[in-house]
Write a protein that holds these residues in place. Structure first.
Motif, PDB file in Angstrom:
ATOM      1  N   SER A   4      -6.519  -1.049  -6.415  1.00  0.00           N
ATOM      2  CA  SER A   4      -5.401  -1.945  -6.735  1.00  0.00           C
ATOM      3  C   SER A   4      -4.424  -1.980  -5.566  1.00  0.00           C
ATOM      4  CB  SER A   4      -4.673  -1.463  -7.987  1.00  0.00           C
ATOM      5  OG  SER A   4      -4.029  -0.218  -7.740  1.00  0.00           O
ATOM      6  N   LEU A   5      -3.590  -3.012  -5.540  1.00  0.00           N
ATOM      7  CA  LEU A   5      -2.563  -3.102  -4.506  1.00  0.00           C
ATOM      8  C   LEU A   5      -1.618  -1.908  -4.604  1.00  0.00           C
ATOM      9  CD1 LEU A   5      -1.006  -4.501  -2.253  1.00  0.00           C
ATOM     10  CD2 LEU A   5       0.135  -5.911  -3.989  1.00  0.00           C
ATOM     11  N   GLU A   6      -1.289  -1.518  -5.793  1.00  0.00           N
ATOM     12  CA  GLU A   6      -0.405  -0.366  -5.986  1.00  0.00           C
ATOM     13  C   GLU A   6      -1.020   0.901  -5.409  1.00  0.00           C
ATOM     14  OE1 GLU A   6       1.814   2.115  -9.619  1.00  0.00           O
ATOM     15  OE2 GLU A   6       0.549   0.388 -10.065  1.00  0.00           O
ATOM     16  N   GLY A   7      -2.303   1.105  -5.681  1.00  0.00           N
ATOM     17  CA  GLY A   7      -2.978   2.289  -5.167  1.00  0.00           C
ATOM     18  C   GLY A   7      -3.096   2.280  -3.654  1.00  0.00           C
ATOM     19  N   LEU A   8      -3.421   1.108  -3.087  1.00  0.00           N
ATOM     20  CA  LEU A   8      -3.549   0.989  -1.639  1.00  0.00           C
ATOM     21  C   LEU A   8      -2.212   1.202  -0.932  1.00  0.00           C
ATOM     22  CD1 LEU A   8      -5.886  -2.133  -1.442  1.00  0.00           C
ATOM     23  CD2 LEU A   8      -6.463   0.150  -0.609  1.00  0.00           C
ATOM     24  N   SER A   9      -1.122   0.882  -1.600  1.00  0.00           N
ATOM     25  CA  SER A   9       0.205   0.974  -0.990  1.00  0.00           C
ATOM     26  C   SER A   9       0.758   2.386  -0.990  1.00  0.00           C
ATOM     27  CB  SER A   9       1.181   0.047  -1.737  1.00  0.00           C
ATOM     28  OG  SER A   9       0.736  -1.299  -1.684  1.00  0.00           O
ATOM     29  N   GLU A  10       0.152   3.256  -1.772  1.00  0.00           N
ATOM     30  CA  GLU A  10       0.632   4.629  -1.857  1.00  0.00           C
ATOM     31  C   GLU A  10       0.108   5.466  -0.695  1.00  0.00           C
ATOM     32  OE1 GLU A  10      -0.778   5.905  -5.637  1.00  0.00           O
ATOM     33  OE2 GLU A  10       0.818   4.887  -6.767  1.00  0.00           O
ATOM     34  N   VAL A  40     -12.167  -9.750   3.073  1.00  0.00           N
ATOM     35  CA  VAL A  40     -11.156  -9.004   2.319  1.00  0.00           C
ATOM     36  C   VAL A  40      -9.968  -9.915   2.029  1.00  0.00           C
ATOM     37  CG1 VAL A  40      -9.467  -7.123   2.509  1.00  0.00           C
ATOM     38  CG2 VAL A  40     -11.838  -6.751   3.189  1.00  0.00           C
ATOM     39  N   ASP A  41      -9.333  -9.728   0.889  1.00  0.00           N
ATOM     40  CA  ASP A  41      -8.129 -10.474   0.506  1.00  0.00           C
ATOM     41  C   ASP A  41      -7.026 -10.147   1.516  1.00  0.00           C
ATOM     42  OD1 ASP A  41      -5.698 -11.329  -0.600  1.00  0.00           O
ATOM     43  OD2 ASP A  41      -6.314 -10.887  -2.656  1.00  0.00           O
ATOM     44  N   THR A  42      -6.682 -11.122   2.374  1.00  0.00           N
ATOM     45  CA  THR A  42      -5.742 -10.864   3.461  1.00  0.00           C
ATOM     46  C   THR A  42      -4.334 -10.556   2.951  1.00  0.00           C
ATOM     47  OG1 THR A  42      -5.362 -13.257   3.697  1.00  0.00           O
ATOM     48  CG2 THR A  42      -7.009 -12.243   5.149  1.00  0.00           C
ATOM     49  N   GLU A  43      -3.915 -11.208   1.886  1.00  0.00           N
ATOM     50  CA  GLU A  43      -2.577 -10.957   1.358  1.00  0.00           C
ATOM     51  C   GLU A  43      -2.476  -9.537   0.796  1.00  0.00           C
ATOM     52  OE1 GLU A  43       0.774 -12.908  -1.641  1.00  0.00           O
ATOM     53  OE2 GLU A  43      -1.196 -13.853  -1.403  1.00  0.00           O
ATOM     54  N   LYS A  44      -3.501  -9.123   0.076  1.00  0.00           N
ATOM     55  CA  LYS A  44      -3.533  -7.765  -0.482  1.00  0.00           C
ATOM     56  C   LYS A  44      -3.522  -6.731   0.638  1.00  0.00           C
ATOM     57  CE  LYS A  44      -6.498  -4.931  -3.522  1.00  0.00           C
ATOM     58  NZ  LYS A  44      -7.792  -4.928  -4.262  1.00  0.00           N
ATOM     59  N   MET A  45      -4.334  -6.961   1.671  1.00  0.00           N
ATOM     60  CA  MET A  45      -4.411  -6.029   2.794  1.00  0.00           C
ATOM     61  C   MET A  45      -3.080  -5.970   3.537  1.00  0.00           C
ATOM     62  SD  MET A  45      -7.271  -5.793   5.834  1.00  0.00           S
ATOM     63  CE  MET A  45      -7.255  -7.557   6.120  1.00  0.00           C
ATOM     64  N   ALA A  46      -2.452  -7.127   3.765  1.00  0.00           N
ATOM     65  CA  ALA A  46      -1.193  -7.163   4.493  1.00  0.00           C
ATOM     66  C   ALA A  46      -0.085  -6.432   3.740  1.00  0.00           C
ATOM     67  CB  ALA A  46      -0.789  -8.603   4.765  1.00  0.00           C
ATOM     68  N   LYS A  47      -0.001  -6.659   2.437  1.00  0.00           N
ATOM     69  CA  LYS A  47       1.041  -6.013   1.641  1.00  0.00           C
ATOM     70  C   LYS A  47       0.838  -4.496   1.591  1.00  0.00           C
ATOM     71  CE  LYS A  47       2.304  -9.903  -1.348  1.00  0.00           C
ATOM     72  NZ  LYS A  47       2.317 -10.436  -2.735  1.00  0.00           N
ATOM     73  N   ALA A  48      -0.405  -4.066   1.442  1.00  0.00           N
ATOM     74  CA  ALA A  48      -0.688  -2.635   1.396  1.00  0.00           C
ATOM     75  C   ALA A  48      -0.372  -1.973   2.734  1.00  0.00           C
ATOM     76  CB  ALA A  48      -2.149  -2.403   1.024  1.00  0.00           C
ATOM     77  N   ASN A  49      -0.788  -2.612   3.826  1.00  0.00           N
ATOM     78  CA  ASN A  49      -0.521  -2.057   5.148  1.00  0.00           C
ATOM     79  C   ASN A  49       0.972  -1.995   5.430  1.00  0.00           C
ATOM     80  OD1 ASN A  49      -3.224  -1.728   5.623  1.00  0.00           O
ATOM     81  ND2 ASN A  49      -3.463  -3.585   6.829  1.00  0.00           N
ATOM     82  N   MET A  50       1.701  -3.023   4.981  1.00  0.00           N
ATOM     83  CA  MET A  50       3.140  -3.046   5.177  1.00  0.00           C
ATOM     84  C   MET A  50       3.803  -1.871   4.459  1.00  0.00           C
ATOM     85  SD  MET A  50       5.953  -5.953   4.016  1.00  0.00           S
ATOM     86  CE  MET A  50       4.888  -7.265   4.603  1.00  0.00           C
ATOM     87  N   ALA A  51       3.394  -1.644   3.221  1.00  0.00           N
ATOM     88  CA  ALA A  51       3.986  -0.558   2.436  1.00  0.00           C
ATOM     89  C   ALA A  51       3.708   0.803   3.053  1.00  0.00           C
ATOM     90  CB  ALA A  51       3.451  -0.614   1.006  1.00  0.00           C
ATOM     91  N   ARG A  52       2.468   1.043   3.471  1.00  0.00           N
ATOM     92  CA  ARG A  52       2.099   2.334   4.045  1.00  0.00           C
ATOM     93  C   ARG A  52       2.770   2.547   5.408  1.00  0.00           C
ATOM     94  NH1 ARG A  52      -2.316   5.031   2.227  1.00  0.00           N
ATOM     95  NH2 ARG A  52      -2.927   5.615   4.342  1.00  0.00           N
ATOM     96  N   THR A  53       2.810   1.498   6.215  1.00  0.00           N
ATOM     97  CA  THR A  53       3.381   1.618   7.553  1.00  0.00           C
ATOM     98  C   THR A  53       4.863   1.961   7.485  1.00  0.00           C
ATOM     99  OG1 THR A  53       1.773   0.027   8.417  1.00  0.00           O
ATOM    100  CG2 THR A  53       3.704   0.453   9.761  1.00  0.00           C
TER     101      THR A  53
END
Length: 407
Positions: free
Chosen positions: A71-77, A110-123
């Protein structure tokens, strides 16, 4: 590839790349396809006196599965283990070696929006630790072939032959033929001489013109200077962050860029190959993305944070460069950016400021060095590009004519 050549390359990465010091710890990030070469690099680190070498292997298909199923939530953690690695780096300041073997198409689909949001959160979570490390530890990036990358570059030959051809190209472009240590000592001296010469003019602006539509004026930071090749940490240890490296670069003045720039080589970003794109700048920031395909990827990129749509770097490289002269499109920024002039969106380099060590991170940013969680290079040099430097007195000096240095 001959074992002797590979060992020379490993020695180059360790000795001139990160310049491991006695007692230092080392972190190596690499692809699972090259364990034998990674072992060579590890051995060279220990020969130089490293106290501990930590190796982190990765595999793009596993990364892709995470983006598809989590999930986006999981990827962002950020889990506790990853956070502890960041804390360890900020505390111990290990030498960092990235052996780049990325498949240019590895994250395609890969879903680019999902990947971008997750990478943004982690970074954003990692950024405070990276700020602590900035200018305080040695790091380097070097290319090592993977089968997928090799087949992308050489699609018309069998896989084994493609890997060998890519090895040959990497070794050549990395100036690793003959005595690589002596070659890089000479190369670093030559880059410094050219930087000193460009810096002596004290240019306030650079103007770019090319027949592909590029017409761009970029303000230079009066407190900054061009650098190239070898750098040094605040502790005074020299290292080469990029192998190969042909560029003279600086961080421009944030908020001072006007015009349009078009890329001249494809950009590989987050598993996407983006071609035929450009950006329009007003007031120093990107106000329009110019692309027929994958525009959404670039638009997500410049929305990563407040600094993402601003320039962080301008780099000068002659079109008649060793990498460009191979005639190879590497689909890899490390190599393609060193083929011709490029600029970067996002984070600027604070060490381009004169006496940068005297200022805090906040003061460096206030002096006009852009800050961001991203730093994305794209190539814009061309065979007919002309570049002019404008001095404080209004003198217009031609720096590039038809793609190459004239001063």
């Amino acid at each position: 590839m001959k074992e002797e050549t590979l060992r020379n390359f490993a020695r180059l990465i360790v000795e001139k790349g990160v310049n491991v010091q006695n007692g230092q710890e080392v972190l190596i990030r690499c692809d699972v396809e090259n364990p034998v070469f990674v072992a060579m690099v590890t051995e060279e680190c220990y020969k130089r006196g490293a106290s501990y070498v930590k190796v982190e292997f990765s595999y793009t298909p596993i990364q892709k599965l995470a983006y598809e199923y989590r999930s986006l939530e999981g990827l962002s953690e950020v889990n506790a283990m990853d956070l502890e690695v960041q804390k360890w780096q900020a505390e111990k300041l290990p030498c960092r070696i990235w052996l780049d073997s990325d498949d240019p198409d590895g994250l395609s689909g890969v879903d680019t929006e999902k990947m971008a949001k997750a990478n943004m959160a982690r970074t954003k979570i990692f950024k405070p630790y990276r700020d602590i490390m900035e200018n305080r530890n040695q790091w380097t990036i070097a290319g090592v072939p993977s089968a997928a990358w090799a087949k992308k570059v050489f699609p018309d030959v069998p896989e084994s032959e493609a890997v060998e051809k890519l090895w040959e190209a990497i070794i050549k472009c990395s100036r690793c033929e003959g005595d690589p240590i002596a070659e890089w000592e000479t190369h670093n001296k030559n880059l410094k001489k050219r930087c000193d010469f460009i810096n002596s003019y004290g240019f306030e602006f650079l103007e770019y013109e090319s027949s592909n539509g590029t017409s761009l004026k970029v303000g230079l930071n009066p407190k900054a200077q061009f650098l190239g090749g070898e750098e040094k940490t605040l502790q005074g240890t020299y290292f080469n962050p990029n192998i190969p490296s042909e560029e003279l670069f600086t961080s421009p003045l944030k908020g001072s860029a006007e015009g349009v720039v078009y890329a001249t080589k494809p950009l590989s970003y987050q598993g996407k190959i983006i071609e035929n794109f450009g950006f329009e700048f007003k007031g120093g920031r990107v106000v329009k993305v110019l692309a027929d395909k994958n525009r959404d990827v670039l638009e997500h990129m410049i929305k990563m944070d407040e600094g993402a749509p601003y320039m962080g770097e301008v780099a000068l490289i002659g079109y008649d460069s060793p990498i460009n002269n191979t005639g190879i499109l590497f689909y890899n920024t490390l190599f393609d950016e060193n083929a011709s002039c490029h600029i970067a969106l996002g984070m600027g380099y604070t060490n381009t400021l004169k006496d940068f060590e005297k200022y805090t991170k906040e003061e460096q940013n206030a002096m006009g060095v852009n800050d961001s969680v991203i730093h994305v290079d794209f190539m814009m040099g061309s065979r007919d590009m002309n570049i002019f430097g404008i001095t404080a007195a209004g003198e217009k000096v031609q720096i590039f004519r038809d793609g190459d240095f004239v001063i």
